[in-house]
Design a protein around this motif. Structure first.
Motif, PDB file in Angstrom:
ATOM      1  N   PRO A  15       4.065 -16.937  -3.715  1.00  0.00           N
ATOM      2  CA  PRO A  15       2.727 -16.490  -3.377  1.00  0.00           C
ATOM      3  C   PRO A  15       2.487 -16.530  -1.879  1.00  0.00           C
ATOM      4  O   PRO A  15       2.025 -17.531  -1.357  1.00  0.00           O
ATOM      5  CB  PRO A  15       1.841 -17.507  -4.086  1.00  0.00           C
ATOM      6  CG  PRO A  15       2.662 -18.746  -4.100  1.00  0.00           C
ATOM      7  CD  PRO A  15       4.089 -18.335  -4.107  1.00  0.00           C
ATOM      8  N   CYS A  17       0.299 -15.991   0.096  1.00  0.00           N
ATOM      9  CA  CYS A  17      -1.087 -15.580   0.106  1.00  0.00           C
ATOM     10  C   CYS A  17      -1.978 -16.475   0.951  1.00  0.00           C
ATOM     11  O   CYS A  17      -3.167 -16.295   0.987  1.00  0.00           O
ATOM     12  CB  CYS A  17      -1.618 -15.514  -1.315  1.00  0.00           C
ATOM     13  SG  CYS A  17      -1.311 -17.049  -2.173  1.00  0.00           S
ATOM     14  N   ILE A  24      -7.480 -17.068   2.856  1.00  0.00           N
ATOM     15  CA  ILE A  24      -6.767 -15.972   2.198  1.00  0.00           C
ATOM     16  C   ILE A  24      -6.335 -14.948   3.241  1.00  0.00           C
ATOM     17  O   ILE A  24      -7.104 -14.565   4.104  1.00  0.00           O
ATOM     18  CB  ILE A  24      -7.671 -15.274   1.174  1.00  0.00           C
ATOM     19  CG1 ILE A  24      -8.117 -16.302   0.128  1.00  0.00           C
ATOM     20  CG2 ILE A  24      -6.985 -14.096   0.535  1.00  0.00           C
ATOM     21  CD1 ILE A  24      -9.117 -15.758  -0.851  1.00  0.00           C
ATOM     22  N   ALA A  27      -5.873  -8.599   2.313  1.00  0.00           N
ATOM     23  CA  ALA A  27      -5.075  -7.923   1.295  1.00  0.00           C
ATOM     24  C   ALA A  27      -3.956  -7.099   1.914  1.00  0.00           C
ATOM     25  O   ALA A  27      -2.834  -7.062   1.409  1.00  0.00           O
ATOM     26  CB  ALA A  27      -5.962  -7.043   0.452  1.00  0.00           C
ATOM     27  N   THR A  30      -0.617  -8.748   2.393  1.00  0.00           N
ATOM     28  CA  THR A  30       0.176  -9.208   1.259  1.00  0.00           C
ATOM     29  C   THR A  30       1.312  -8.248   0.987  1.00  0.00           C
ATOM     30  O   THR A  30       1.085  -7.075   0.758  1.00  0.00           O
ATOM     31  CB  THR A  30      -0.707  -9.302   0.008  1.00  0.00           C
ATOM     32  OG1 THR A  30      -1.834 -10.068   0.336  1.00  0.00           O
ATOM     33  CG2 THR A  30       0.052  -9.918  -1.138  1.00  0.00           C
ATOM     34  N   LEU A  34       6.402  -8.476  -3.975  1.00  0.00           N
ATOM     35  CA  LEU A  34       6.396  -9.891  -4.349  1.00  0.00           C
ATOM     36  C   LEU A  34       7.199 -10.179  -5.601  1.00  0.00           C
ATOM     37  O   LEU A  34       7.053 -11.219  -6.196  1.00  0.00           O
ATOM     38  CB  LEU A  34       4.956 -10.355  -4.583  1.00  0.00           C
ATOM     39  CG  LEU A  34       4.208 -10.823  -3.344  1.00  0.00           C
ATOM     40  CD1 LEU A  34       2.804 -11.230  -3.723  1.00  0.00           C
ATOM     41  CD2 LEU A  34       4.923 -11.976  -2.671  1.00  0.00           C
ATOM     42  N   ALA A  37       4.976  -9.243  -9.960  1.00  0.00           N
ATOM     43  CA  ALA A  37       3.600  -9.174  -9.483  1.00  0.00           C
ATOM     44  C   ALA A  37       2.671  -9.805 -10.491  1.00  0.00           C
ATOM     45  O   ALA A  37       2.904  -9.752 -11.689  1.00  0.00           O
ATOM     46  CB  ALA A  37       3.216  -7.712  -9.277  1.00  0.00           C
ATOM     47  N   SER A  42      -5.608  -8.157  -8.306  1.00  0.00           N
ATOM     48  CA  SER A  42      -6.563  -8.617  -7.312  1.00  0.00           C
ATOM     49  C   SER A  42      -6.520 -10.139  -7.123  1.00  0.00           C
ATOM     50  O   SER A  42      -7.045 -10.650  -6.161  1.00  0.00           O
ATOM     51  CB  SER A  42      -7.972  -8.185  -7.716  1.00  0.00           C
ATOM     52  OG  SER A  42      -8.217  -8.685  -9.007  1.00  0.00           O
ATOM     53  N   LYS A  44      -4.375 -13.482  -6.549  1.00  0.00           N
ATOM     54  CA  LYS A  44      -3.042 -13.940  -6.142  1.00  0.00           C
ATOM     55  C   LYS A  44      -2.744 -15.273  -6.803  1.00  0.00           C
ATOM     56  O   LYS A  44      -3.660 -16.041  -7.073  1.00  0.00           O
ATOM     57  CB  LYS A  44      -2.981 -14.076  -4.634  1.00  0.00           C
ATOM     58  CG  LYS A  44      -3.097 -12.733  -3.975  1.00  0.00           C
ATOM     59  CD  LYS A  44      -3.467 -12.871  -2.544  1.00  0.00           C
ATOM     60  CE  LYS A  44      -3.759 -11.488  -1.999  1.00  0.00           C
ATOM     61  NZ  LYS A  44      -4.981 -11.436  -1.252  1.00  0.00           N
ATOM     62  N   THR A  47      -4.718 -18.933  -6.673  1.00  0.00           N
ATOM     63  CA  THR A  47      -6.094 -18.797  -6.184  1.00  0.00           C
ATOM     64  C   THR A  47      -6.996 -19.740  -6.983  1.00  0.00           C
ATOM     65  O   THR A  47      -6.858 -19.859  -8.204  1.00  0.00           O
ATOM     66  CB  THR A  47      -6.598 -17.351  -6.404  1.00  0.00           C
ATOM     67  OG1 THR A  47      -5.722 -16.490  -5.712  1.00  0.00           O
ATOM     68  CG2 THR A  47      -8.018 -17.162  -5.898  1.00  0.00           C
ATOM     69  N   CYS A 127      -6.297 -19.848  -1.691  1.00  0.00           N
ATOM     70  CA  CYS A 127      -5.049 -20.029  -2.445  1.00  0.00           C
ATOM     71  C   CYS A 127      -4.362 -21.321  -2.040  1.00  0.00           C
ATOM     72  O   CYS A 127      -4.193 -21.578  -0.849  1.00  0.00           O
ATOM     73  CB  CYS A 127      -4.070 -18.896  -2.138  1.00  0.00           C
ATOM     74  SG  CYS A 127      -4.542 -17.357  -2.833  1.00  0.00           S
TER      75      CYS A 127
END
Ligand code: FAD
Ligand code: SF4
Length: 910
Positions: A15, A17, A24, A27, A30, A34, A37, A42, A44, A47, A127
């Motif tokens: 993550p 993130c 955070i 977006a 990111t 990854l 996913a 929306s 991560k 979070t 996160c």
């Protein structure tokens, strides 16, 4: 076990993130690649989707986080490890709820350490760095258990909720719960609980009802339990008790329920959630086969006298000690590692005394393994923890198959934690016990300040080889002694002494591994120059005493030649002490640090007294001469058969193991051989015998130590006996060797015949006509050493005492002017630190003697007043490390101490 990438730095499901500040990442930062996913793009992983403040002081929050894999697999009993930032500590925390549909996991975190503070400070939408889990063993919850009692306090309420939920879902289960907190503010999750359980009792000891200050919280627990357990209408009778919370509460609960013979399970991960824990080190000791107290009460007629509310005033440990086994030291103990074997533990078998001591190691809430922490305020705890910070070691079952070092050393965090136990005494008794008076509190203080180089410099003012002495010094008889009028003061208060040796070793290893040796000398300047004197000095013997004397003479500008009989320098450090206790790269490093002064030559394979004599050395221009030849002549037993092939002295045995890797032992199998294991008998029970026994074990033999006295009479260090025992060495005490029996054609041996002894009125008494026989193919004789007289014979007027030891004055000068002597050949068999200390003083005396007599001494004028620069210290050679399997034996928490290793063995389901 699958090993998925778990950490924030790995590539697949990592993550990425958060930034290090915990906010955070936008977006667009990111990465789209990854790997797996998340299901909801929306959100991560990790979070925080919900944050509820449960209590303000200490701030305690319930966090619900998006963690798909963890949420799907978590069950009651499981725990997770949570990390706030990439470089932070991983905290083990019990799961309090999970929602496989929303893919969330919930846990409670209380702000009690640096690491927990960080997690608590996270806001909704932020996160966390990582959540790994589920870990540990899930609770064995079934239908039809019957009447379950759940008792929970503080953060224990977190996991208790998941237990209640899971138990309630199954038919035939009824729950009575008792939850408590010191204040209404701290009563975590009361309302949630009420929805799940059949009956709920709540106690608040301060500020709410019921309130009875005299009883206190623990008293309230006791009363609730007694009422529940003894009430005639109690429906049905209690079948199991689960307890979660601080260990004082767990202990009380267990002592009450033991009396009723009711199975009681404690969730120890909830204890650890209260403090910063080194994952993997948290262990409990359980008595094996301990009967319920009821049996004991019956035995002593106590049972009838007990009324509800009256607790028996006796602990599990007292029972074990007084009633279970008259020889308490032999009561069998199981060691369980909470994060490997647990977190659930049968509370009736816990040794609470050991448990209390163990957990208080972590009592300093100022401590954290958080490696973002650099220099900071002193981390000394207000009250020192009673027990030493444990040092990671190789598991005995693994280490008996390799020659790598047994102890793995402290990490900086462990060293700082241990250093924080030092009281910084104004009149330090530890220094009184140190043969070379290391300024102990001063160097320990530097460790608490994370100034490891500063600590090293302080130790070096007293002696030159801390990485050796930190490993081999018998500290328990010196600076850490509990007897006599010296030794660490903590021993006098019933606590374990500060681990001075472990800290010394850590500091020296840190400097060597980071190549800071030169830095430690020059203090930011060029290395100090040495001005040559033009005088030559001879040192006989390259053991610790010879090396220490050589260093002093070289620093004074004299040209030094060390004459060594063997092919390699180092003395017993090299050929005696096995490498699993003292890696040879460390000895080489210390020898190099003397050689690099630029004025020290080492002539190996030269026996003084035979190849060259002291008078001849004089003729060759050596002004002062030092004898440091040790005590290398083995004593013999004088029994028949001692000269048979197959009987070997400890000296020769260890020399071959150390210098020739044991490969020349036709009589012992190598580990990889398919032949049946050969048997080796070691005679003697001192430290040298322990080294022989453990070495023979590593060569694949079954080993018996034969000793004429009892184990408690042995001069060996207790930790060495225990270590050998753990590796599978068998001790046959009260056996005096009588004869080595040859095999039929006298080409080897059949075994050792012994007289069996008994111990009566403080002495050893042979038992008439009772003999024992130990079949073996090799006998190693380890019954002591004496000095070699080869130099004495060839040096006129060199006086020795009746033991053959060289006599000197207080400056270590012998009866021959200009000939000095120290180490074992002057004191008799002693210790490395004594040899180092005396060698250093003897070297200084030689310098003084040369200065006094310089007019009459031969000097090389071409060298006089020349200046040389000592060479830069070569980088340290890497030390042979324990094999990987030594670090992943599941039952060895000590081997799990290294967090990075743990992480690799954990399964994650993100
Ligand atoms: P040594 O270390 O014995 O060195 C003497 C050197 O002189 C040797 O290299 C020898 O080859 C050489 N020599 C001898 N005669 C001649 C000659 N004629 N010409 C040239 N060279 C010669 N102490 C501890 O503190 N902790 C421990 O854990 C520990 N474990 C031990 C384990 C074993 C197996 C043994 C044997 C000893 C142990 N000791 C331990 C004791 C410690 O090692 C000694 O006290 C220390 O090494 C003595 O140092 P030294 O320099 O006087 O002698
Ligand atoms: Fe520290 Fe113990 Fe020495 Fe006191 S005696 S200074 S507590 S090591």
């Amino acid at each position: 076990m699958t090993q998925n990438a778990t950490d924030d730095t790995s590539q697949t499901v990592t993550p990425i993130c958060i930034e290090n500040d915990g906010y955070i990442t936008p977006a667009d930062k990111t990465p789209s690649s990854l790997g797996a996913a998340p299901a909801t793009p929306s959100i991560k992983p990790f979070t925080i989707v919900k944050r509820t403040v449960l209590c303000k002081d200490p701030e305690t929050v319930e966090l619900t986080c998006y963690a798909p894999g963890v949420a799907e697999k978590s069950k009651a009993g499981h725990f997770i490890t949570v990390k706030a930032y990439a470089p932070s500590e991983r905290l083990p925390i019990p799961v309090s709820d999970c929602d496989p549909i929303k893919k969330t996991v919930t846990f409670i975190c209380s702000s009690v350490t640096h690491a927990t503070n960080k997690i608590v400070a996270f806001a909704e939408g932020q996160c966390l760095s990582s959540i790994v889990g589920p870990l540990g063993h899930a609770a064995d919850i079934k239908a039809d258990i019957g009447h379950v009692v759940i008792i929970a306090e503080g953060v224990g309420l977190g996991p208790a909720q998941l237990y209640a939920k899971s138990i309630r879902q199954l038919s035939g289960n009824r729950i009575s719960a008792f939850i408590s907190a010191p204040s209404r503010d701290q009563l975590l999750g009361e309302s949630k609980f009420a929805e799940t359980v059949d009956s709920l009792s709540v106690v608040i000891t301060d500020g709410g009802a019921p309130k009875d200050k005299d009883k206190g919280l623990i008293g309230e627990f006791a009363e609730f339990l007694h009422k529940t357990l003894e009430a005639p209408q109690s429906y049905p009778l209690v079948d199991i008790v689960y307890a979660m919370g601080p260990h004082t509460m767990l202990r009380k609960v267990s002592e009450i329920t033991r009396d009723y013979g009711i199975r009681t399970i404690g969730l120890l991960s909830a204890v650890t959630a209260n403090a910063s824990m080194l994952l993997g080190t948290f262990r409990v000791e359980l008595y094996k086969d301990l009967p319920y107290l009821t049996n004991i009460y019956d035995k002593y007629g106590l049972h009838g006298s007990k009324t509800p509310g009256q607790m028996p005033n006796i602990s599990v440990d007292e029972f074990a000690k007084n009633n279970i086994n008259p020889n308490f030291s032999k009561t069998k103990i199981d060691i369980k590692y909470v994060f490997v074997d647990g977190p659930e533990v049968d509370m009736h078998r816990i040794s609470w005394e050991r448990f209390r001591l163990g957990t208080s190691v972590y009592s300093s809430t100022a401590f954290t393994a958080d490696n973002t922490r650099k220099k900071g305020p002193s981390m000394r705890s207000v009250k020192p923890a009673p027990m030493q910070t444990p040092m990671p070691m190789q598991h005995p079952k693994v280490r008996c198959h390799n020659w790598a070092e047994i102890s793995l050393g402290y990490t900086p965090e462990m060293a700082m934690m241990e250093a924080s136990r030092c009281l910084q005494c104004k009149k330090p008794m530890c220094v009184k016990g140190c043969p070379v008076q290391v300024p102990i509190p001063q160097f320990i203080k530097k460790i608490t300040e994370r100034d490891f180089l500063g600590a090293y410099k302080i130790i070096k003012t007293a002696h030159s080889c801390p990485s050796i002495t930190g490993r081999v010094c018998p500290q328990e008889n010196q600076c850490q002694s509990a007897e006599g009028n010296y030794g660490c003061i903590l021993c006098r208060t019933g606590k374990e002494p500060v681990g001075i040796g472990k800290l010394e070793r850590f500091v020296a290893d840190y400097v060597r591994e980071n190549n800071l040796e030169d830095e430690s000398i020059k203090d930011g300047k060029e290395l100090p120059e040495i001005v040559l004197s033009g005088y030559k000095v001879a040192i006989i013997g390259s053991g610790p005493t010879g090396l220490a004397a050589a260093r002093e003479c070289a620093l004074a500008g004299h040209h030094v030649t060390i004459f060594e009989a063997l092919a390699q320098p180092g003395g017993v450090l090299n050929y005696g002490i096995p490498k699993f206790r003292l890696p040879k790269q460390i000895v080489a490093h210390e020898i190099n640090s003397v050689k690099r002064l630029g004025l020290v030559d080492i002539k190996t394979n030269t026996v003084v007294g035979r190849d060259i004599t002291i008078p001849q050395l004089r003729n060759e221009g050596y002004t002062a001469i030092f004898i440091g030849t040790g005590v290398g002549i083995p004593r013999s037993l004088g029994i028949p058969g001692e000269d048979l092939p197959g009987v070997i002295t400890a000296n020769e045995f260890l020399k071959r193991c150390n210098l020739e890797d044991g490969c020349v032992f036709p009589l012992i199998n190598r580990v990889d051989s398919n032949e049946p294991r050969k048997k080796v008998v070691v005679i003697g029970c001192g430290n040298v015998a322990m080294d022989c026994a453990s070495s023979a074990r590593r060569l694949g033999a079954d080993v018996v130590v034969v000793y004429r006295r009892r184990l408690q009479d042995s001069p060996a260090r207790l930790e060495e006996i225990e270590s050998a025992e753990a590796e599978g060495v068998y001790f046959a005490t009260l056996n005096s060797p009588l004869e080595v029996i040859p095999n039929d054609d006298h080409t080897g041996i059949k075994g050792l015949k012994c007289q069996v002894n008994s111990f009566e009125a403080g002495t050893i008494v042979p038992l008439d006509g009772e003999y024992s026989f130990f079949a073996c193919s090799m006998v190693v004789v380890a019954v002591g050493f004496g000095p070699n007289n080869i130099i004495v014979k060839t040096t006129e007027n060199l006086k020795i005492n009746d033991k053959g030891l060289v006599i000197t004055d207080e400056n270590f000068e012998s009866s021959v002017p200009g000939v000095f002597c120290a180490g074992d050949v002057q004191t008799g068999a002693a210790t490395v630190i004594k040899a180092l200390g005396n060698g250093k003083v003897a070297g200084q005396s030689m310098n003084f003697w040369i200065a006094q007599n310089h007019v009459t001494l031969p000097r090389d004028n071409s060298l006089f007043n020349k200046v040389i620069n000592p060479a830069i210290c070569p980088p340290a050679e890497k030390i042979e490390k324990a094999p990987q399997d030594a670090l992943s034996v599941s039952s060895s928490a000590t081997s799990l101490l290294l967090n990075s290793d743990i992480e690799e063995t954990l399964t994650t389901h993100i």
